[in-house]
Design a protein around this motif. Structure first.
Motif, PDB file in Angstrom:
ATOM      1  N   ASP A   1      -3.789  28.446   1.920  1.00 24.47           N
ATOM      2  CA  ASP A   1      -2.594  28.405   1.061  1.00 24.47           C
ATOM      3  C   ASP A   1      -2.097  26.972   0.891  1.00 24.47           C
ATOM      4  O   ASP A   1      -1.715  26.558  -0.200  1.00 24.47           O
ATOM      5  CB  ASP A   1      -1.467  29.260   1.656  1.00 24.47           C
TER       6      ASP A   1
ATOM      7  N   ARG B   1      -4.561  26.122  -2.577  1.00 20.29           N
ATOM      8  CA  ARG B   1      -3.743  26.784  -3.593  1.00 20.29           C
ATOM      9  C   ARG B   1      -2.695  25.795  -4.088  1.00 20.29           C
ATOM     10  O   ARG B   1      -1.515  25.925  -3.801  1.00 20.29           O
ATOM     11  CB  ARG B   1      -3.064  28.029  -3.019  1.00 20.29           C
TER      12      ARG B   1
ATOM     13  N   ASP C   1       0.443  29.589  -5.913  1.00 19.50           N
ATOM     14  CA  ASP C   1       0.251  31.011  -6.188  1.00 19.50           C
ATOM     15  C   ASP C   1      -0.637  31.612  -5.092  1.00 19.50           C
ATOM     16  O   ASP C   1      -1.856  31.489  -5.145  1.00 19.50           O
ATOM     17  CB  ASP C   1      -0.387  31.181  -7.571  1.00 19.50           C
ATOM     18  N   ARG C   2      -0.009  32.215  -4.102  1.00 23.63           N
ATOM     19  CA  ARG C   2      -0.747  32.757  -2.967  1.00 23.63           C
ATOM     20  C   ARG C   2      -1.133  34.214  -3.224  1.00 23.63           C
ATOM     21  O   ARG C   2      -0.316  34.989  -3.698  1.00 23.63           O
ATOM     22  CB  ARG C   2       0.087  32.659  -1.697  1.00 23.63           C
ATOM     23  N   PRO C   3      -2.368  34.588  -2.870  1.00 17.46           N
ATOM     24  CA  PRO C   3      -2.814  35.952  -3.122  1.00 17.46           C
ATOM     25  C   PRO C   3      -2.241  36.991  -2.153  1.00 17.46           C
ATOM     26  O   PRO C   3      -2.224  38.177  -2.461  1.00 17.46           O
ATOM     27  CB  PRO C   3      -4.331  35.880  -2.991  1.00 17.46           C
ATOM     28  N   MET C   4      -1.747  36.560  -1.002  1.00 17.02           N
ATOM     29  CA  MET C   4      -1.180  37.508  -0.047  1.00 17.02           C
ATOM     30  C   MET C   4      -0.149  36.804   0.826  1.00 17.02           C
ATOM     31  O   MET C   4      -0.320  35.647   1.193  1.00 17.02           O
ATOM     32  CB  MET C   4      -2.263  38.108   0.863  1.00 17.02           C
TER      33      MET C   4
END
Length: 156
Positions: free
Chosen positions: A100, A104, A108-111
């Motif tokens: 992250d 990233r 925009d973090r996926p989780m």
């Protein structure tokens, strides 16, 4: 310079020989999220089925995952982390946080993972003796393998 015949004895290398194979940590990620059925793993990881089957067998044989029958006809299994597998979850959380921060750039973090306290988890490695955060400048390596120093093998 040629690669050494006998590289440095190392627990990191030993662990990576098991969980460093492509897809292995992603299998563990999914199992820790509760997605341990083969079709879920294929969908969520994107691994080819034959490679995934090989990784699952290796992780079960190593005691990182357990295999449990959930359907007799057709015979189907789900995979769950063992205590040893759950110990690796903190490694996954630390890798996720590193990704992250460094991969990233758009933020925009996926989780996002929430801790039981209700706050977002921000993993920090601490010393179990003093509770201090582990920082590179505070570490001193002491090789224990005979014939090895921090800089490499002792000359024969």
């Amino acid at each position: 310079m040629a690669a050494p015949k006998d590289p440095r004895p190392c627990s990191i290398a030993d662990a990576l020989a098991l969980v460093g194979e492509k897809y292995s940590l992603l299998v563990l990620r999914e199992a820790c999220l509760g997605n341990g059925r083969f079709d879920q793993l294929v969908r969520n990881i994107g691994a080819p089925r034959d490679i995934l089957a090989t990784r699952l067998k290796r992780l079960v044989d190593a005691g990182i995952l357990t295999k449990r029958l959930y359907s007799e006809r057709p015979q189907r299994f789900e995979y769950r982390p063992t205590a040893a597998g759950l110990e690796l979850e903190s490694v996954l959380m630390t890798l996720m946080a590193w990704g992250d921060r460094h991969l990233r750039k758009d933020g925009d973090r996926p989780m996002v993972v929430e801790h039981a306290c209700g706050n977002e988890l921000v993993p920090v490695v601490t010393c179990s003796a003093c509770g201090g955060e582990v920082r590179h400048e505070d570490l001193t390596a002491h090789p224990q393998a005979p014939g090895w120093t921090v800089s490499g093998p002792v000359a024969a």
